[in-house]
Design a protein around this motif. Structure first.
Motif, PDB file in Angstrom:
ATOM      1  N   SER A 250       0.998  -1.316  -0.005  1.00  0.00           N
ATOM      2  CA  SER A 250      -0.022  -0.031   0.212  1.00  0.00           C
ATOM      3  C   SER A 250       0.757   1.293   0.003  1.00  0.00           C
ATOM      4  N   VAL A 269      -4.672   3.016   3.068  1.00  0.00           N
ATOM      5  CA  VAL A 269      -4.187   2.800   4.617  1.00  0.00           C
ATOM      6  C   VAL A 269      -3.100   1.950   4.943  1.00  0.00           C
ATOM      7  N   THR A 278      -4.100  -4.100   4.726  1.00  0.00           N
ATOM      8  CA  THR A 278      -5.177  -3.898   3.823  1.00  0.00           C
ATOM      9  C   THR A 278      -6.174  -5.191   3.812  1.00  0.00           C
ATOM     10  N   ASP A 301      -3.869  -3.249  -5.327  1.00  0.00           N
ATOM     11  CA  ASP A 301      -3.494  -3.468  -3.976  1.00  0.00           C
ATOM     12  C   ASP A 301      -4.323  -4.563  -3.471  1.00  0.00           C
TER      13      ASP A 301
HETATM   14 MG   LIG Z   1      -1.479  -2.895   2.420  1.00  0.00          MG
END
Ligand SMILES: [Mg+2]
Ligand SMILES: Nc1nc2c(ncn2[C@@H]2O[C@H](COP(=O)(O)OP(=O)(O)OP(=O)(O)O)[C@@H](O)[C@H]2O)c(=O)[nH]1
Length: 486
Positions: A250, A269, A278, A301
């Motif tokens: 991320s 985040v 995540t 992601d």
């Molecule tokens: Mg992540």
């Protein structure tokens, strides 16, 4: 063989030595060279500063550092006010401590019949002589850490040290007892001696084409203007991020987004936790410098891979094929199926992945568990079966080399990063050109040219790898056209 010390261990020792970036070279090891004092002297004498590391059978790791060379030319204490003892792990748990020398005159003791000896004192002993007279001799003894003498035979992959420990003679152990320092056991799995030298920078081993602000602007414009090759019908390149929890997947998206927005952003985040931070699948788009339109790639992601759970084969296949909807909530106990809400039943080429980018933490890459390595290998073989190009992004290089931490433009001159790239290339079985070291924005508030340039250079390589897939696709389309004309 590079030795058992991890990059993090070396950084800890570097911090204790307190004299800037250091390079560690394995001079001697019981397991590699044999537990024989003459071999120790042959390999370690007159080598300048060294660190001796002992690994006991209860997974406690401790040792000593000295600036002075070991020698077998005399039997003597040597003065060293920079010497210290240290512990890195206690019973397998990271628990590091430094124990400074308190009597520098007796920091180390060299003897042709002994391995490394730290600390000790002269003890006076009266010896009776002819005609009844007593002669007082000064005899060295009471060594803080006397590792071994002569030859030790290996039994069941263990060595039993035959020296003695008298902590507190010349080193300040504070309130640390011998049990807390080294479990008070003498069975060890290895003893290593490393040379310690100032980190030298190599001539660049990979060229980037310049590190100034204009280079960065040029690269930003190039990426802003990038589009999938004409004729493929593709609107974007879809790049799938895969990698262990906390590797920086991320953060890499945030880093790329920050570069174009002009300040460090946190759209995705990030953070550290045992399980993946995540939990939602996101196909992130990035707006170009003008911030008016998105660029022609999507950074996808995913949830981090965990040792004991994670993506199952079917879920991975759905990701590759573009069946997984943007915003899908990963749930390791119930993977996605065609009945899941939003499942993309008939994905087009524009939904599919065009490149897989493995993202791993450079500071722990060389000590990844067997289980994690197996998982990654299994993923790689699925990526290969799909004919997708793969690159490996290695993050956190600021933690690997202090020179790079200070100035990211030194990345391709760093010995430590070069070794890391070699190691990762071996682990993943990909060419070194496909291993891309990066430092993500993490503690910074403002963007920096060196960090941005390296990250964009990596993105450029990822886009080039996607193009490989796309050109294969074009070839296939051309073949089909030719066949239909036949
Ligand atoms: Mg992540
Ligand atoms: N020093 C340093 N820290 C980094 C770097 N990249 C990421 N981090 C930190 O590493 C931690 C994990 O980063 P994330 O981006 O959340 O990792 P992730 O791979 O997305 O993790 P999951 O979503 O949990 O699978 C965060 O605290 C980041 O700030 C880097 O290059 N250098």
């Amino acid at each position: 063989m590079t030795g058992k010390l991890s990059i993090a261990d070396k950084k800890q020792l570097e911090h204790y030595i307190q004299a800037g970036p250091k390079q560690f070279g394995l001079l001697y090891s019981f397991t590699r060279d044999g537990a024989d004092v003459s071999i120790f002297h042959e390999l370690c004498d007159e080598k300048g500063p060294t660190v001796t590391v002992i690994y006991d059978t209860q997974c406690t790791v401790y040792g000593g550092f000295t600036e002075k060379s070991w020698t077998s030319n005399c039997e003597s204490f040597f003065k060293d006010d920079q010497a210290f003892l240290f512990r890195l792990y206690q019973k397998g748990k990271s628990n590091s401590m430094k124990f400074p020398v308190k009597n520098p005159d007796n920091a180390i003791y060299c003897s042709y019949n002994n391995g490394p000896i730290f600390g000790g004192r002269y003890e006076e002993k009266s010896v009776p002589r002819i005609r009844g007279r007593l002669v007082v001799h000064r005899i060295a003894g009471g060594y803080d850490v006397n590792t071994f003498s002569g030859t030790i035979l290996v039994e069941n992959n263990q060595f039993t040290l035959n020296g003695e420990f008298n902590f507190g003679s010349a080193y300040d152990m504070g309130s640390c007892s011998i049990e807390q320092f080294c479990n008070n056991i003498k069975t060890v799995t290895d003893l290593e001696v490393y040379s310690v030298s100032d980190t030298s920078l190599l001539p660049p081993w990979r060229e980037l084409g310049g590190w100034n602000h204009q280079n960065l602007e040029d690269l930003k414009n190039e990426i802003d203007a990038w589009s999938p090759p004409h004729g493929t019908g593709l609107k974007t390149a879809n790049i799938l991020f895969l990698g262990p929890v906390g590797a920086g997947k991320s953060s890499f998206f945030n880093t790329i987004s920050s570069i174009f927005r002009g300040h460090v952003t946190g759209q995705a985040v990030c953070g550290s936790a045992e399980q993946s931070i995540t939990s939602t699948y996101r196909m992130y788009r990035v707006r170009g410098s003008a911030l008016t339109k998105t660029m022609k790639f999507r950074l996808c992601d995913t949830r981090g891979i965990e040792e004991n759970q994670g993506m199952d084969g079917a879920e991975l296949n759905y990701l590759f094929e573009g069946n997984v909807p943007n915003g899908y909530q990963f749930n390791p106990s119930t993977p996605i199926t065609p009945d899941t809400t939003g499942f993309v039943a008939s994905p087009t080429l524009n939904h599919k992945m065009h490149c897989v980018c493995f993202i791993i933490d450079g500071s722990t890459a060389s000590v990844m568990s067997e289980k994690m390595l197996e998982k990654i290998k299994a993923l790689q073989s699925k990526v290969r079966q799909k004919g997708l190009p793969q690159v490996v992004l290695v993050t956190k290089i600021d933690k690997v080399c202090s020179n790079v931490e200070e100035d990211v433009s030194k990345v391709f001159q760093s010995v430590a990063v070069q070794e890391l790239v070699d190691t990762v290339s071996n682990i993943f079985g990909v060419p070194r050109s496909h291993v891309l070291p990066v430092k993500n924005y993490e503690k910074e508030i403002n963007v920096r040219d060196d960090v941005s340039l390296l990250a964009l250079h990596s993105l450029q390589q990822i886009l080039r790898a996607s193009e490989d897939f796309m050109f294969n696709l074009l070839d296939m389309l051309d073949d089909e056209k030719d066949e239909s004309l036949d």
